[in-house]
Design a protein around this motif. Sequence first.
Motif, PDB file in Angstrom:
ATOM      1  N   GLN A   1      -8.219   3.042   1.597  1.00  0.00           N
ATOM      2  CA  GLN A   1      -6.831   2.599   1.540  1.00  0.00           C
ATOM      3  C   GLN A   1      -6.775   1.483   0.509  1.00  0.00           C
TER       4      GLN A   1
ATOM      5  N   THR B   1       0.861  -1.184   0.000  1.00  0.00           N
ATOM      6  CA  THR B   1       0.000   0.000   0.000  1.00  0.00           C
ATOM      7  C   THR B   1       0.895   1.231   0.000  1.00  0.00           C
ATOM      8  N   LEU B   2       0.370   2.331  -0.488  1.00  0.00           N
ATOM      9  CA  LEU B   2       1.133   3.572  -0.552  1.00  0.00           C
ATOM     10  C   LEU B   2       0.786   4.532   0.577  1.00  0.00           C
ATOM     11  N   THR B   3      -0.132   4.144   1.454  1.00  0.00           N
ATOM     12  CA  THR B   3      -0.549   5.034   2.540  1.00  0.00           C
ATOM     13  C   THR B   3      -0.470   4.312   3.876  1.00  0.00           C
ATOM     14  N   ASP B   4      -0.332   5.092   4.933  1.00  0.00           N
ATOM     15  CA  ASP B   4      -0.282   4.527   6.286  1.00  0.00           C
ATOM     16  C   ASP B   4      -1.666   4.219   6.828  1.00  0.00           C
TER      17      ASP B   4
ATOM     18  N   VAL C   1      -7.223   7.442   3.254  1.00  0.00           N
ATOM     19  CA  VAL C   1      -7.144   8.821   2.786  1.00  0.00           C
ATOM     20  C   VAL C   1      -8.484   9.191   2.166  1.00  0.00           C
TER      21      VAL C   1
ATOM     22  N   LYS D   1       1.756  12.052  -2.835  1.00  0.00           N
ATOM     23  CA  LYS D   1       1.416  12.564  -1.508  1.00  0.00           C
ATOM     24  C   LYS D   1       2.556  12.397  -0.538  1.00  0.00           C
TER      25      LYS D   1
ATOM     26  N   LEU E   1      -1.441   8.727  -5.334  1.00  0.00           N
ATOM     27  CA  LEU E   1      -0.931   8.468  -3.988  1.00  0.00           C
ATOM     28  C   LEU E   1       0.585   8.540  -3.915  1.00  0.00           C
TER      29      LEU E   1
ATOM     30  N   GLY F   1      -4.576   5.416  -8.351  1.00  0.00           N
ATOM     31  CA  GLY F   1      -3.873   5.546  -7.070  1.00  0.00           C
ATOM     32  C   GLY F   1      -2.380   5.400  -7.192  1.00  0.00           C
TER      33      GLY F   1
END
Length: 129
Positions: free
Chosen positions: A28, A12-15, A18, A129, A126, A122
């Motif tokens: 996510q 995944t590119l996010t914690d 979003v 970001k 993403l 994404g």
Amino acid sequence: MKDYRSSSDFFTLTDGPVDGSSPHGLAQIWYSTSVEEFVGQSGFTAPVGTVAIKEADTDKDGTVDMLTVMVKKEEGFDSKNSNWSYEMRSTDGELMEPSSVGANPMCIGCHTAWKQQDYLPGLLILAKK
């Protein structure tokens, strides 16, 4: 599908979630590692078998409501739309609307704007970001 979060076959590119566009709300996304090399790029074609799983909190209350899944199929499945099959699943992985699996016009209507990212916006959005 339940193990995608801990599997070395996905990233995944996010914690965390979003703010996404409608109809996904907070989201996510988990991608097959087969597209990891394309993060931040345009002009690629995802390999057959690639999977993208979006956890969607549609009402933004902090709880995942559903999973939307894209699966890259063999050439000829839906060549006009890059051979992606779309699915809507409950959080336990069960199909929510079996009749909507496949070349779903609602999903295609949004994703077609991202043809240069092989319908996977994404990977570009993403990455910035």
